[in-house]
Enzyme design. Structure first.
Site, PDB file in Angstrom:
ATOM      1  N   ASP A 154      40.835  45.212  49.452  1.00 27.53           N
ATOM      2  CA  ASP A 154      39.688  46.117  49.332  1.00 27.53           C
ATOM      3  C   ASP A 154      39.494  46.615  47.905  1.00 27.53           C
ATOM      4  OD1 ASP A 154      41.954  47.684  49.230  1.00 27.53           O
ATOM      5  OD2 ASP A 154      41.215  49.239  50.596  1.00 27.53           O
ATOM      6  N   GLU A 155      40.079  45.905  46.929  1.00 27.70           N
ATOM      7  CA  GLU A 155      39.909  46.230  45.511  1.00 27.70           C
ATOM      8  C   GLU A 155      39.451  44.949  44.803  1.00 27.70           C
ATOM      9  OE1 GLU A 155      43.618  47.871  44.195  1.00 27.70           O
ATOM     10  OE2 GLU A 155      43.694  49.348  45.823  1.00 27.70           O
ATOM     11  N   TYR A 316      53.586  57.962  40.870  1.00 25.07           N
ATOM     12  CA  TYR A 316      54.145  58.046  42.229  1.00 25.07           C
ATOM     13  C   TYR A 316      55.077  56.856  42.408  1.00 25.07           C
ATOM     14  CZ  TYR A 316      50.547  54.599  43.513  1.00 25.07           C
ATOM     15  OH  TYR A 316      49.750  53.484  43.576  1.00 25.07           O
ATOM     16  N   GLU A 338      44.603  49.741  36.492  1.00 24.51           N
ATOM     17  CA  GLU A 338      43.624  50.304  37.419  1.00 24.51           C
ATOM     18  C   GLU A 338      42.273  50.313  36.719  1.00 24.51           C
ATOM     19  OE1 GLU A 338      44.334  51.201  40.502  1.00 24.51           O
ATOM     20  OE2 GLU A 338      46.532  51.160  40.479  1.00 24.51           O
TER      21      GLU A 338
END
Length: 523
Positions: A154-155, A316, A338
């Site tokens: 989904d990216e 994270y 990203e």
């Protein structure tokens, strides 16, 4: 003359001819070998320089398919329809459209492109890759780098951005210094989708309901002995692992969405809380992450991530990520980039995303390959008398940097590329059977890097000591000629043997016949 004598003489003539051809082939093989020795005198320009151009203009006209361009039997010989570069940044291509587009790209840019599959997805879809270089498919003394897109289904923005990068490199390879250097001096690989099933069904995970970026063996949990496949990995993960270990990548970037930042190892941490987890190459990772962020139009301006970069565990922590595994098992400097705050950004945002990331997608692989330390490792035989000989072998030696507990290995042609942040380092080259050699180098901050060739002496080496002689291993055609020569030798030798037996038998028969006549006459 007996027929066997004629046979033997013909075999001898063929033997002499093959011997002359063998000497000629050895000369050709030697020349080919010498041409592939990494040159220490190449004028290497700064990785970040070059003239910019329009983001995407009309690509060159359709060209004849290069003989090495499409080497997978699964690629269709005929493409029914081609997607032009306009479709790359104006819409999301389906998996089938993506495959067809890549085939069309190779038809237009086959002089610098090869399309192949690195494996299959859970649902049987091919994971297609493009290799971009002026000598695709060849093993050369050049660095390998890659971009991997769409690991999370989904990216998908990276699917289109990587195709846009391929188009840009094809168009500007002769007019932009950065494009020319990528195409001429290295091998760049693009995988638009590592999770075609997830994209097809608009899922983050693959069809096994597994997050592929949590599916790699984790060195912090399993140690160095647990980095090989254990049988539980998904097919997409296994394909990426096998490709990584076989190709010897210097650098890689995995493209994701959900933020705008360049993330670097470690992602994993023994501390379950968010805390900085530094890898042995923390300085090099921070430097190369900054190269990407600073070349990006906006990333370095981030308010959330100072300088547009972050340590993965400090953001994270996660276990089983590809970048940590690639660094430990593949000796590959890998970032997780990203691209967008939004997952699955609208198609109309693709041109702006491409424009923002293009300078960074050019700067990162060039900096990783050329702005640190690079060169070759060669062995020199030193006879006991003390007189040195010419360089004899290219060595896949181990390159160690003092203070960094992470070694890399030179390639099969002796070339090595060690990403390093600017600074002064003590570096050594080590190879079994040879004397280790150390040197001190200073990596400049201007991106030019340092070129250093190691020469490892050995007083007891034989041609079969340690690694095989590269010249013999490199030249495959010589072995075929040698086989032919041995066959002719056996043929000629067999002919002479048969002739000798025939003549001996004939002489014996004559003696026997003469003795019989003598006895008959005496009686």
């Amino acid at each position: 003359m007996p027929s066997c004598m004629l046979f033997a003489w013909l075999g001898t003539i063929v033997l002499l001819f093959c011997g002359s051809q063998l000497r000629a082939d050895e000369s050709i093989s030697k020349n080919s070998y010498e041409q592939h020795i990494p040159s220490a005198r190449v004028d290497l320009q700064r990785y970040g320089e070059g003239r910019g151009g329009a983001v995407l203009a009309q690509a060159p006209g359709r060209r004849a398919l290069h003989q090495n361009a499409v080497q997978s039997e699964d690629v269709l010989k005929t493409v029914t329809s081609d997607f032009t570069h306009q479709a790359v940044l104006t819409s999301y291509l389906t998996n089938k459209e993506l495959e067809t587009y890549m085939q069309g790209y190779v038809r237009r840019c086959g002089h610098m492109a090869r399309m192949f599959s690195i494996g299959q997805s859970k649902e049987g879809r091919r994971m297609w890759a493009l290799e971009l270089s002026n000598n695709v498919g060849a093993v050369e003394a050049k660095p390998n780098a890659r971009f991997v897109g769409n690991m999370h289904g989904d990216e998908p923005a990276s699917r289109q951005l990587l195709l846009g990068l391929a188009e840009w490199l094809c168009q500007y390879r002769t007019t932009d210094d950065r494009a020319a250097r990528i195409v001429n001096d290295m091998h760049l690989y693009l995988v638009p989708t590592a999770n075609p099933d997830g994209f097809e069904h608009r899922l983050r995970h693959n069809l096994g309901d597994v997050d592929l970026n949590r599916d790699f063996p984790d060195s912090l949990l399993l140690g160095s002995t647990g980095l090989h496949p254990n049988g539980d990995e998904q097919p997409e993960t296994l394909a990426l692992m096998e490709w990584t270990t076989q190709t010897h990548f210097v650098a890689s970037a995995s493209m994701h969405e959900g933020a705008i930042v360049a993330n670097y190892p470690w992602d994993g941490s023994i501390n379950p809380n968010t805390s900085y987890s530094a890898s042995p190459d923390d300085a090099a990772f921070r430097h190369l992450a900054s190269v990407y962020a600073n070349a990006h139009l906006d990333m370095h301006k981030s308010q959330e991530f100072p300088g547009g970069i972050t340590n993965g565990a400090h953001w994270y922590p996660l276990s089983g990520g590809m970048q940590d595994w690639a660094y430990v098992s593949g000796q590959c400097i890998e970032l997780t980039v990203e691209l967008s705050q939004n997952k699955w950004p609208p198609a109309e945002q693709l041109p702006a995303l491409f424009k923002a990331n293009l300078p960074a997608m050019l700067a990162f692989p060039l900096a990783a390959a050329f702005s640190g330390l690079r060169g070759s490792v060669q062995g020199r035989l030193v006879p006991l008398g003390g007189n040195t000989t010419d360089l004899d072998k290219l060595l896949p030696a181990t390159i160690n940097v003092e203070g960094i507990d992470h070694a890399i290995q030179a390639g099969v042609l002796g070339d090595y590329y060690r990403p390093l942040a600017p600074g002064t380092y003590n570096v050594s080259a080590v190879m079994k059977g040879y004397n280790a050699v150390s040197t001190q180098v200073t990596v400049p901050s201007n991106g030019a890097g340092v070129l250093h060739d190691f020469v490892l002496p050995c007083t007891t080496c034989q041609h079969d000591h340690g690694q095989a002689d590269t010249r013999v291993a490199y030249s495959g055609e010589g072995s075929h000629m040698q086989t032919a020569v041995y066959a002719v030798i056996a043929l000629a030798g067999g002919g002479w043997l048969l002739c000798s037996l025939w003549l001996w038998q004939r002489a014996r028969a004559r003696r026997w016949h003469h003795a019989r006549k003598s006895r008959a006459s005496s009686v």
